[in-house]
Design a protein around this motif. Structure first.
Motif, PDB file in Angstrom:
ATOM      1  N   ALA A 287      -5.623   2.855   3.296  1.00 47.07           N
ATOM      2  CA  ALA A 287      -5.586   1.941   4.763  1.00 47.07           C
ATOM      3  C   ALA A 287      -6.162   0.935   3.354  1.00 47.07           C
ATOM      4  CB  ALA A 287      -6.620   2.621   5.402  1.00 47.07           C
ATOM      5  N   VAL A 288      -5.419  -0.639   4.155  1.00 48.42           N
ATOM      6  CA  VAL A 288      -6.298  -1.452   3.663  1.00 48.42           C
ATOM      7  C   VAL A 288      -7.660  -1.689   3.901  1.00 48.42           C
ATOM      8  CG1 VAL A 288      -4.043  -2.316   3.212  1.00 48.42           C
ATOM      9  CG2 VAL A 288      -4.783  -3.187   5.101  1.00 48.42           C
ATOM     10  N   ASP A 289      -8.279  -3.224   3.411  1.00 46.84           N
ATOM     11  CA  ASP A 289      -9.260  -4.092   2.964  1.00 46.84           C
ATOM     12  C   ASP A 289      -9.217  -3.841   4.602  1.00 46.84           C
ATOM     13  OD1 ASP A 289     -12.160  -4.667   1.493  1.00 46.84           O
ATOM     14  OD2 ASP A 289     -11.146  -6.145   1.662  1.00 46.84           O
ATOM     15  N   GLY A 290     -10.777  -3.916   5.323  1.00 48.22           N
ATOM     16  CA  GLY A 290     -10.772  -4.734   6.449  1.00 48.22           C
ATOM     17  C   GLY A 290     -10.464  -3.957   7.552  1.00 48.22           C
ATOM     18  N   THR A 291      -9.600  -2.715   6.983  1.00 52.70           N
ATOM     19  CA  THR A 291      -9.337  -1.895   7.976  1.00 52.70           C
ATOM     20  C   THR A 291     -10.330  -1.083   9.303  1.00 52.70           C
ATOM     21  OG1 THR A 291      -7.342  -0.791   7.082  1.00 52.70           O
ATOM     22  CG2 THR A 291      -8.262   0.010   9.197  1.00 52.70           C
TER      23      THR A 291
ATOM     24  N   ALA B  74       0.717  -1.394  -0.188  1.00 52.14           N
ATOM     25  CA  ALA B  74      -0.331  -0.032   0.058  1.00 52.14           C
ATOM     26  C   ALA B  74       0.809   1.327  -0.171  1.00 52.14           C
ATOM     27  CB  ALA B  74      -0.707  -0.067   0.511  1.00 52.14           C
ATOM     28  N   PRO B  75       0.224   2.145  -0.675  1.00 53.17           N
ATOM     29  CA  PRO B  75       0.929   3.628  -0.873  1.00 53.17           C
ATOM     30  C   PRO B  75       0.616   4.371   0.918  1.00 53.17           C
ATOM     31  CG  PRO B  75      -0.951   3.859  -1.732  1.00 53.17           C
ATOM     32  CD  PRO B  75      -0.333   2.314  -1.523  1.00 53.17           C
ATOM     33  N   LYS B  76       2.254   4.574   1.251  1.00 54.81           N
ATOM     34  CA  LYS B  76       2.482   5.542   2.581  1.00 54.81           C
ATOM     35  C   LYS B  76       1.624   6.158   2.441  1.00 54.81           C
ATOM     36  CE  LYS B  76       6.619   2.774   2.956  1.00 54.81           C
ATOM     37  NZ  LYS B  76       6.335   1.358   4.003  1.00 54.81           N
ATOM     38  N   GLN B  77       1.144   7.553   1.602  1.00 54.16           N
ATOM     39  CA  GLN B  77       0.530   8.549   1.931  1.00 54.16           C
ATOM     40  C   GLN B  77      -0.733   8.381   1.314  1.00 54.16           C
ATOM     41  OE1 GLN B  77       1.070  10.214   5.093  1.00 54.16           O
ATOM     42  NE2 GLN B  77       2.698   9.182   5.254  1.00 54.16           N
ATOM     43  N   GLY B  78      -1.966   8.762   1.601  1.00 57.36           N
ATOM     44  CA  GLY B  78      -3.381   8.467   0.325  1.00 57.36           C
ATOM     45  C   GLY B  78      -2.795   8.961  -0.667  1.00 57.36           C
TER      46      GLY B  78
ATOM     47  N   LEU C 221      -4.147   8.402  11.019  1.00 56.21           N
ATOM     48  CA  LEU C 221      -4.933   9.531  10.567  1.00 56.21           C
ATOM     49  C   LEU C 221      -5.084   9.348   8.513  1.00 56.21           C
ATOM     50  CD1 LEU C 221      -4.446  12.305  12.413  1.00 56.21           C
ATOM     51  CD2 LEU C 221      -4.972  12.447  10.326  1.00 56.21           C
ATOM     52  N   HIS C 222      -5.873   9.936   8.542  1.00 55.20           N
ATOM     53  CA  HIS C 222      -5.782  10.171   7.133  1.00 55.20           C
ATOM     54  C   HIS C 222      -6.397  11.469   6.814  1.00 55.20           C
ATOM     55  CE1 HIS C 222      -5.036   5.154   7.464  1.00 55.20           C
ATOM     56  NE2 HIS C 222      -5.875   5.458   8.445  1.00 55.20           N
ATOM     57  N   VAL C 223      -6.222  11.772   5.792  1.00 55.44           N
ATOM     58  CA  VAL C 223      -7.027  12.914   4.986  1.00 55.44           C
ATOM     59  C   VAL C 223      -7.793  12.754   3.894  1.00 55.44           C
ATOM     60  CG1 VAL C 223      -7.385  15.356   4.237  1.00 55.44           C
ATOM     61  CG2 VAL C 223      -5.907  14.823   6.154  1.00 55.44           C
ATOM     62  N   VAL C 224      -9.347  12.256   3.750  1.00 50.23           N
ATOM     63  CA  VAL C 224      -9.559  12.067   2.545  1.00 50.23           C
ATOM     64  C   VAL C 224     -10.539  12.888   1.857  1.00 50.23           C
ATOM     65  CG1 VAL C 224      -9.541   9.067   3.561  1.00 50.23           C
ATOM     66  CG2 VAL C 224     -11.374  10.850   3.460  1.00 50.23           C
ATOM     67  N   GLU C 225     -10.685  12.394   0.338  1.00 50.78           N
ATOM     68  CA  GLU C 225     -12.279  13.536  -0.339  1.00 50.78           C
ATOM     69  C   GLU C 225     -13.289  13.030  -0.628  1.00 50.78           C
ATOM     70  OE1 GLU C 225     -10.518  15.159  -3.750  1.00 50.78           O
ATOM     71  OE2 GLU C 225     -12.435  15.467  -4.312  1.00 50.78           O
ATOM     72  N   VAL C 226     -14.107  12.775   0.135  1.00 49.56           N
ATOM     73  CA  VAL C 226     -15.493  12.199  -0.229  1.00 49.56           C
ATOM     74  C   VAL C 226     -15.865  12.585  -1.421  1.00 49.56           C
ATOM     75  CG1 VAL C 226     -18.054  11.628   0.444  1.00 49.56           C
ATOM     76  CG2 VAL C 226     -16.087  13.055   1.714  1.00 49.56           C
ATOM     77  N   VAL C 227     -15.944  11.227  -2.187  1.00 51.15           N
ATOM     78  CA  VAL C 227     -16.329  11.341  -3.944  1.00 51.15           C
ATOM     79  C   VAL C 227     -17.897  11.219  -3.747  1.00 51.15           C
ATOM     80  CG1 VAL C 227     -16.803  10.673  -6.179  1.00 51.15           C
ATOM     81  CG2 VAL C 227     -14.306  10.401  -4.303  1.00 51.15           C
ATOM     82  N   GLU C 228     -18.468  10.478  -3.408  1.00 53.74           N
ATOM     83  CA  GLU C 228     -19.939  10.137  -3.523  1.00 53.74           C
ATOM     84  C   GLU C 228     -20.925   9.129  -1.847  1.00 53.74           C
ATOM     85  OE1 GLU C 228     -22.825   7.649  -6.411  1.00 53.74           O
ATOM     86  OE2 GLU C 228     -20.609   6.715  -5.686  1.00 53.74           O
ATOM     87  N   ILE C 229     -21.792   9.892  -1.207  1.00 51.88           N
ATOM     88  CA  ILE C 229     -22.690   9.087  -0.285  1.00 51.88           C
ATOM     89  C   ILE C 229     -23.509   8.971  -0.402  1.00 51.88           C
ATOM     90  CG2 ILE C 229     -23.254   9.718   1.591  1.00 51.88           C
ATOM     91  CD1 ILE C 229     -22.372  11.846   1.598  1.00 51.88           C
TER      92      ILE C 229
END
Lengths: 127, 127
Positions: free
Chosen positions: A114-118, A19-23, A94-102
């Motif tokens: 973060a990996v699947d299942g976190t 996985a990438p070190k940063q998002g 701690l991750h800063v993400v952008e919400v694409v769709e809800i």
């Protein structure tokens, strides 16, 4: 101090080592699936916004206090609290993400490494 | 998922109701006292840096899912995950502080609105 997950990460990423070190370093889109019993807490989050995601990095080694940053032996060792190492006494991600769709309790997001299942612990607005 | 504090906040702030809502809204200087058994993790943090502090807001109501932002009834109610409310399922506090001075395991910091005695869970660099 007991944590209770509010949801879980669904992601094409499955191998923490790959996985990438940063998002922002190439993470694919992922979905935050929020549990129904706390989904009322999502009201007010809108697509296009940046959101802070706190996760529990359940594969971490909690006994580690010093690391080579970015797992690169060429980087001098330093204390985990001055790095983003997953290995640390309380493995909170701690991750800063952008919400694409809800879509109800499912938030599709960008820039989550973060990996699947976190387990997801909390969401907060970026201030 | 069990958290184990890495330290504690020493602050002149004792009343959560009287504390500023955000650290930059007039919080006094405070000290993060890190436990000796994890203090090796501090290596690499320097005065003048901004650091993210994660805390456990132990007086929070974990059953709350909707709030009036800033405790002001004039603000329409919204989901806790779109606010910085302390009341939320996992009462994790996130604070961006400036390190003023480091004396062994004691970090004097600016802009911390957490009250005296708040457990510290983690420190991370601002990226």
């Amino acid at each position: 101090m007991e944590l209770s997950p509010i949801g879980i990460v669904e992601s094409p990423l499955t191998d923490p080592a790959a996985a990438p070190k940063q998002g922002r370093e190439g993470a694919p889109e992922a979905v935050l699936v929020i549990h129904a019993d706390v989904a009322a807490g999502l009201d007010g989050i809108a697509p296009g916004e940046e959101v802070i995601v706190l996760t529990w990095l359940d594969r971490a080694d909690r006994g580690v206090l010093r690391v080579h940053p970015r797992d690169d032996p060429a980087n001098p060792e330093r204390g985990v609290f001055s790095t983003r190492s997953a290995d640390r006494p309380n493995p909170l991600g701690l991750h800063v993400v952008e919400v694409v769709e809800i879509d109800g309790p499912r938030l599709r997001v960008r820039n989550l490494e973060a990996v699947d299942g976190t387990p997801v612990l909390d969401l907060k607005p970026v201030i």
